[in-house]
Design a protein around this motif. Structure first.
Motif, short mmCIF file in Angstrom:
data_model
loop_
_atom_site.label_atom_id
_atom_site.label_comp_id
_atom_site.label_asym_id
_atom_site.label_seq_id
_atom_site.Cartn_x
_atom_site.Cartn_y
_atom_site.Cartn_z
N SER A 724 -0.11 8.70 -10.28
CA SER A 724 -0.14 7.66 -9.24
C SER A 724 1.27 7.38 -8.74
N SER A 725 2.20 7.31 -9.67
CA SER A 725 3.58 7.02 -9.30
C SER A 725 4.19 8.15 -8.47
N LEU A 726 3.88 9.40 -8.81
CA LEU A 726 4.40 10.54 -8.03
C LEU A 726 3.96 10.46 -6.57
N PHE A 727 2.72 10.09 -6.35
CA PHE A 727 2.24 9.98 -4.97
C PHE A 727 2.82 8.75 -4.29
N ASP A 728 3.17 7.73 -5.08
CA ASP A 728 3.88 6.58 -4.49
C ASP A 728 5.24 7.04 -3.97
N TYR A 729 5.91 7.89 -4.74
CA TYR A 729 7.23 8.38 -4.29
C TYR A 729 7.09 9.31 -3.08
N VAL A 730 5.98 10.03 -3.02
CA VAL A 730 5.70 10.82 -1.81
C VAL A 730 5.55 9.87 -0.62
N THR A 731 4.87 8.76 -0.83
CA THR A 731 4.71 7.76 0.22
C THR A 731 6.06 7.18 0.63
N PHE A 732 6.91 6.89 -0.36
CA PHE A 732 8.26 6.38 -0.04
C PHE A 732 9.01 7.37 0.86
N PHE A 733 8.94 8.65 0.46
CA PHE A 733 9.66 9.69 1.21
C PHE A 733 9.15 9.75 2.65
N VAL A 734 7.84 9.75 2.81
CA VAL A 734 7.24 9.84 4.16
C VAL A 734 7.64 8.63 4.99
N LEU A 735 7.56 7.44 4.41
CA LEU A 735 7.86 6.22 5.16
C LEU A 735 9.34 6.13 5.55
N ILE A 736 10.23 6.50 4.62
CA ILE A 736 11.67 6.31 4.87
C ILE A 736 12.26 7.46 5.69
N TYR A 737 11.94 8.70 5.33
CA TYR A 737 12.62 9.85 5.95
C TYR A 737 11.87 10.43 7.14
N ILE A 738 10.57 10.21 7.23
CA ILE A 738 9.82 10.73 8.38
C ILE A 738 9.62 9.64 9.44
N PHE A 739 9.19 8.46 8.95
CA PHE A 739 8.92 7.38 9.91
C PHE A 739 10.05 6.35 10.01
N LYS A 740 11.16 6.56 9.26
CA LYS A 740 12.34 5.70 9.32
C LYS A 740 11.97 4.22 9.16
N ALA A 741 11.10 3.94 8.22
CA ALA A 741 10.57 2.58 8.05
C ALA A 741 11.62 1.62 7.54
N LYS A 742 11.62 0.42 8.10
CA LYS A 742 12.46 -0.66 7.61
C LYS A 742 11.63 -1.55 6.66
#
Length: 843
Positions: A724-742
């Protein structure tokens, strides 16, 4: 006095400094002052308030109370009050059940009579039982309750009903004498026991033990003790301790790292505390309550009343079912099984003679005569009773003389029944199969062999003889002599019709039935072998006494039948099984069964049982049948497994999320989720969890007992938590580096993925089988769909700003759903491998 049955009367009187004239009032007063009154010690009972407070001592409950107070402190009032209400309701139900148990001893004591005839100052007086003391001599007669344990001084045709203590169906004949110290309770013919009563006769007895030291007193003492924790309750405590340790460790590390990284002290503290709420399975009390309530409702529809809710889940983990014999395995009533002539052939004439004897005898009503008369209804009104020679305890015979009708040529007929040896002594001849008469000496050896054979098969065997009298004979002067041996009367307490099937089904479910009885070993062996138990795996009460609990817990694992067992030994047997690691159920219906019922993980009684047995039980059957227990076992496993499902889902998802937030807080300049967002996430994921109580359970999980396995839960939590945590980190990566989320953008996206993935994986981990082969309940599916819609609605509604959320672009929304879908596929594949290598610990 210990082993008082091994004293002769004079020695017992000397030991107690008494005499055959009893005590004087002065002596009695002094003894009452020294030894106390003939009453049970009244221990100070816990107040209702203290009983209520004791419901909150579980670690998981304390964690949840802390979480609720924290939520209120964080101004999340709804979440805090919901937790407190759940805890309060759960604790209130537990309190109500425990407070009822306080009445058990009172009802037990109310069954004892209040006065007795006592020899004081040279004459008999009626005195309150509380004023009796050691060395008193009492007079007893038919119908009297025995006020203390006594040694017989005089006995006149005295029989007692000791079924409340020993479970014996048949009346017990009493006589004076000295017995070996090792004699079992049911065989102590020279003793009277407190709480039993006289069926017939009269006598005098010496009081040797007062209330608290009697066999009856041992039962009241065990009932007044607080229930020990059952296996399920211990499991909940262990799980609570596990969560407490994990929570403390994670919160301490997260708080420390945030301070080291120069984040706000207050903000870091609030975040760490909010994480503790997120890691705690807040809905566990509610899940357990809903599960148990639904289980209790289903069982009530089948005639099973659940008094103690936790006992349902103990059914699921039960590995050994101990049962009293009389009234549980057998029907609890005497039945005439057969009437056999000297050659072992059925004889209707013999049955008719027995009916005549029982119909016209006018002594005390007893189960033997009732069984004979209920076997076949014949009209004996054409016969006329001429005389009766009442039952004598010396020769153990009962004779009636009747005037017959045309079927016996209007002759006078004398019929005598009684103990086989006594019948043999008065017979000069025997009747053959063809009606011929021969010398008794020709068949004595054969008759004795037949008697031994029938007795070893578990029958109570009586003999019957007869003779015809001349009209010139005076019936009142006729004696039972020169009789013709007619045959054997075989009595039995028959098995319940469904008991064999029940035992077979229990074995298939992984539950071993053990029979515990006060009856002799021959009867016990016979009954045991009929229901599929091994008659060679037997332990007698006299042998059991020589074992300590630590020795016995190894011995009992290889025993099927316990025979000649005293009441206090039943409790010892149950404790031994528990110490051996078994989860034990016990079923009984007498006062003597109450201690064993109370100490068992699952105590079972029936609606017709003694009040004390019902009060001690956690399950009461409205029908005296073991069949309903089969469905109870399955319902218990279903309830237990659905509870474990929630724990699997909650611990793995929560552990993963908390681990992810802990890591994210180290490299993000803002909190991954705000405290109120953590609590909202918890609330949304917990709602579908409540519907797990209605979920279906795979048949594979119902085949064997299930129990708490903390190692399995830890492995499950770590393995699925890390995924579960690994996919959370995948989510972090997508949000920060792909969608530049604040900040708000990131928090909204991750909260969406966290909730959706938690509910999707709930469908996966709820079964060990592939998800498409295990259909979830409609309520669970509906709850997941509703929460998903609600979450999306919150994100895109005007109230999102109050929660620190923002509208997400559609592409972000789709990306979060895609990550959740991939997570589900990986979790499904991982689950298959996990269950190949791991399984529930089962017996």
């Amino acid at each position: 006095m210990k082993n008082f049955w091994s004293y002769d009367i004079d020695d017992a009187l000397k030991e107690l400094k008494s005499g055959r004239d009893g005590l004087t009032s002065q002596e009695a007063a002094e003894r009452i002052e020294t030894y106390g009154k003939n009453v049970f010690d009244e221990k100070k009972a816990s107040s209702n308030f203290m009983i209520f407070l004791s419901q909150f001592k579980s670690p998981i409950t304390l964690i949840l109370i802390f979480a609720a107070i924290l939520s209120i402190f964080l101004k999340d009032y709804s979440d805090g009050f919901i937790i407190l209400i759940i805890i309060l309701i759960s604790s209130l139900l537990s309190y109500l059940h425990e407070s009822k148990a306080k009445d058990a001893v009172k009802k037990l004591l109310s069954s004892v009579s209040v006065t007795s005839s006592v020899l004081r100052d040279g004459s008999f007086k009626e005195l309150d039982n509380a004023d009796l003391t050691l060395g008193d001599i009492i007079k007893v007669k038919t119908g009297d309750m025995i006020p203390a344990d006594c040694l017989l001084i005089e006995s006149n045709s005295l029989t007692t009903d000791e079924s409340s203590l020993t479970g014996e169906t048949f009346p017990v004949e009493k006589s004076c004498g000295k017995l070996d110290a090792s004699t079992g309770l049911s065989a102590r013919k020279n003793s009277l026991w407190m709480g039993t009563h006289l069926i017939s006769g009269s006598g005098k007895a010496l009081i040797v033990n007062l209330a608290k030291d009697t066999e009856f007193g041992k039962i009241t003492n065990s009932l007044s003790q607080r229930d020990s924790d059952t296996d399920f309750e211990k499991g909940i405590k262990n799980f609570g301790n596990l969560i407490l340790h994990v929570t403390t460790l994670l919160i301490g590390l997260i708080f420390l790292f945030n301070i080291v990284l120069n984040k706000s002290f207050l903000e870091s503290f609030m975040f760490a505390l909010a994480l503790s709420v997120g890691l705690t399975p807040q809905m566990l009390p509610a899940i357990i309550s809903v599960n148990l309530s639904q289980g209790a409702k289903k069982m009530s529809e089948q005639g099973v009343i659940v008094k103690k809710l936790n006992s349902i889940e103990n059914f699921g983990s039960m590995t050994v079912m101990c049962s009293d014999k009389t009234g549980t395995i057998t029907q609890g009533k005497v039945k005439l099984h057969s009437s056999l002539n000297f050659a072992g052939e059925n004889s209707e004439k013999l049955r008719k003679f027995a009916g005549l004897n029982s119909y016209f005898q006018e002594g005390y009503a007893n189960p033997i005569d009732e069984a004979i008369l209920s076997d076949k209804s014949e009209d004996f009104s054409a016969y006329k009773k001429l005389f009766e020679i009442p039952y004598s305890f010396e020769n153990k015979l009962l004779s009636v003389i009747v005037k017959t009708n045309d079927d016996f040529s209007n002759k006078n007929l004398m019929v005598t029944k009684g103990a086989f040896e006594s019948i043999l002594k008065i017979c000069k001849t025997y009747e053959g199969s063809d009606g011929s008469i021969g010398p008794i000496d020709d068949v004595v050896s054969s008759l004795k062999n037949s008697f031994n054979k029938y007795s070893s098969q578990g029958y109570r065997v009586l003999g019957l003889s007869y003779k015809f009298l001349d009209d010139s004979c005076d019936p009142e002067k006729e004696a039972a002599q020169d009789m013709i041996f007619k045959g054997f009367l075989l009595f039995i307490d028959p098995l319940k019709e469904d008991i064999r099937d029940v035992v077979s089904h229990m074995n298939k479910l992984g539950v071993a039935l053990k029979m515990i009885t006060g009856d002799n070993q021959e009867i016990a062996k016979n009954i045991g072998s009929q229901i599929g138990l091994n008659p060679e795996k037997i332990l007698l009460g006299e042998d059991l006494s020589s074992y300590s609990i630590s020795q016995l817990n190894k011995k009992v694992l290889d025993i099927d039948i316990f025979a000649e067992i005293s009441p206090n030994q039943k409790e010892k047997i149950i404790r031994s099984y528990k110490e051996a690691g078994e989860i034990v159920g016990y079923m009984g219906d007498g006062i003597n069964d109450a201690p064993a019922i109370k100490v068992a993980d699952v105590g079972i009684s029936v609606d017709t049982a003694a009040d004390t047995a019902k009060d001690a039980a956690s399950i009461v059957l409205l029908q005296n049948s073991l069949t309903v227990l089969l469905s109870g076992i399955k319902e218990g496993r279903r309830t237990f497994i659905n509870t474990l499902k929630y724990i699997f889902v909650a611990t793995s998802a929560n552990f993963g999320n908390m681990f992810s937030m802990a890591g994210a807080s180290l490299f993000l300049k803002f909190l991954p989720l705000l405290p109120k967002q953590i609590l909202l996430t918890n609330l949304l994921t917990d709602f579908p969890s409540l519907q797990i109580a209605s979920d279906s359970v795979d048949e594979d999980w119902l085949k064997n007992p299930v129990k708490w396995d903390m190692k399995f839960i830890k492995r499950f939590m770590v393995v699925f938590g890390i995924i579960s945590s690994l996919f959370d980190y995948v989510t972090f990566f997508v949000l920060i580096y792909i969608f530049k989320a604040k900040e708000s953008y990131f928090q909204t996206g991750w909260m969406l993925e966290s909730v959706i993935s938690a509910m999707v994986v709930m469908l996966i981990v709820r079964t060990a089988r592939p998800i498409f082969k295990s259909k979830p309940s409609k309520k669970l599916i509906l709850a997941i769909v509703c929460v998903s819609i609600l979450l999306v609605g919150i994100i895109y509604s005007p109230i999102n700003s109050y929660l620190g959320l923002v509208d997400l672009p559609i592409k972000v929304l789709l990306a979060m759903f895609l990550i959740s879908f991939v997570y589900a596929l990986v979790a499904e594949a991982l689950k298959k491998e996990f269950y190949k290598r791991n399984s529930f610990s089962r017996k």
